[in-house]
Design an enzyme around this catalytic site. Structure first.
Site, PDB file in Angstrom:
ATOM      1  N   GLU A 192      40.509 -27.585  -2.559  1.00 34.27           N
ATOM      2  CA  GLU A 192      41.143 -27.944  -1.295  1.00 34.27           C
ATOM      3  C   GLU A 192      40.108 -28.111  -0.181  1.00 34.27           C
ATOM      4  O   GLU A 192      40.205 -29.013   0.636  1.00 34.27           O
ATOM      5  CB  GLU A 192      42.164 -26.863  -0.909  1.00 34.27           C
ATOM      6  CG  GLU A 192      42.987 -27.222   0.311  1.00 34.27           C
ATOM      7  CD  GLU A 192      44.042 -26.178   0.606  1.00 34.27           C
ATOM      8  OE1 GLU A 192      44.700 -26.323   1.640  1.00 34.27           O
ATOM      9  OE2 GLU A 192      44.210 -25.219  -0.181  1.00 34.27           O
ATOM     10  N   ARG A 251      40.833 -14.347 -13.352  1.00 35.66           N
ATOM     11  CA  ARG A 251      42.035 -13.689 -13.872  1.00 35.66           C
ATOM     12  C   ARG A 251      42.419 -14.202 -15.247  1.00 35.66           C
ATOM     13  O   ARG A 251      43.084 -13.491 -16.006  1.00 35.66           O
ATOM     14  CB  ARG A 251      43.189 -13.809 -12.882  1.00 35.66           C
ATOM     15  CG  ARG A 251      42.936 -12.977 -11.621  1.00 35.66           C
ATOM     16  CD  ARG A 251      44.074 -12.968 -10.666  1.00 35.66           C
ATOM     17  NE  ARG A 251      44.408 -14.299 -10.212  1.00 35.66           N
ATOM     18  CZ  ARG A 251      45.292 -14.566  -9.280  1.00 35.66           C
ATOM     19  NH1 ARG A 251      45.956 -13.591  -8.697  1.00 35.66           N
ATOM     20  NH2 ARG A 251      45.533 -15.800  -8.913  1.00 35.66           N
TER      21      ARG A 251
END
Length: 183
Positions: free
Chosen positions: A104, A67
């Site tokens: 993560e 993005r």
């Protein structure tokens, strides 16, 4: 913050859609697709990013996959500057600098082409979201490894409840970190 900055922030915020429980239960996802689909909001965002690139003396604008490309490329064009993508591993041809970082649930690697910048070229890094800071930190290290000078980082949205800003401090080399919206 000036009234112009406040008006921009309000416009951008009004076009970001909250999506509860995406991508998993308990997460409130901030969807920027409605902002990108709105010509007024997307134009205002593009102009604001282009203005920052010019004000900071950038000669290139870097966008982070994926993005960040959507924000950085039109800003570079509007500022009359070149655009450089930082991509996921294996997406760029030729010799590349690579930087791995932790996510993560695992790790990832980003790359930039070795000849993307002239030595000492001044670079503004643009991305959509600053969360934990891993992706941007790896990108800043790549910019410096490739021989460019970081003049700043501008992010559309910062998740202020996460430690991304603190994580970036050692990678900024004194360059400013700016966000248009903090949630």
């Amino acid at each position: 913050m000036t009234s112009t900055d406040t008006a921009l922030t309000e416009l951008l915020n009004s076009r970001i859609k909250d999506v509860p429980d995406y991508p998993k239960p308990g997460v409130l996802f901030k969807d920027i697709a409605p902002l990108l689909a709105d010509a007024e909001a997307f134009g205002a965002l593009t102009r604001a990013l282009a203005d920052r690139a010019v004000a900071l003396g950038a000669t290139k604008v870097v966008g982070l996959e994926a993005r960040g490309f959507v924000l950085a490329a039109p800003a570079a064009f509007a500022a009359g500057l070149g655009f450089v993508p930082i991509r996921k591993k294996g997406k760029l041809p030729g010799a590349v600098f690579a930087r791995s970082y932790d996510l993560e649930y695992g790790s990832a690697t980003l790359e930039v082409q070795c000849d993307a910048f002239a030595p000492g070229e001044k670079v503004l890094v643009v991305d959509d979201v600053l969360a934990t800071g891993g992706t941007i930190a790896a990108s800043l290290d790549l910019v410096q490894e490739a021989g460019a000078e970081l003049v700043g980082v501008v992010v559309l949205m910062e998740l202020g409840f996460l430690p991304g800003r603190e994580r970036l401090v050692p990678h900024l080399g004194g360059a400013p970190l700016e966000t248009l919206i903090t949630v």
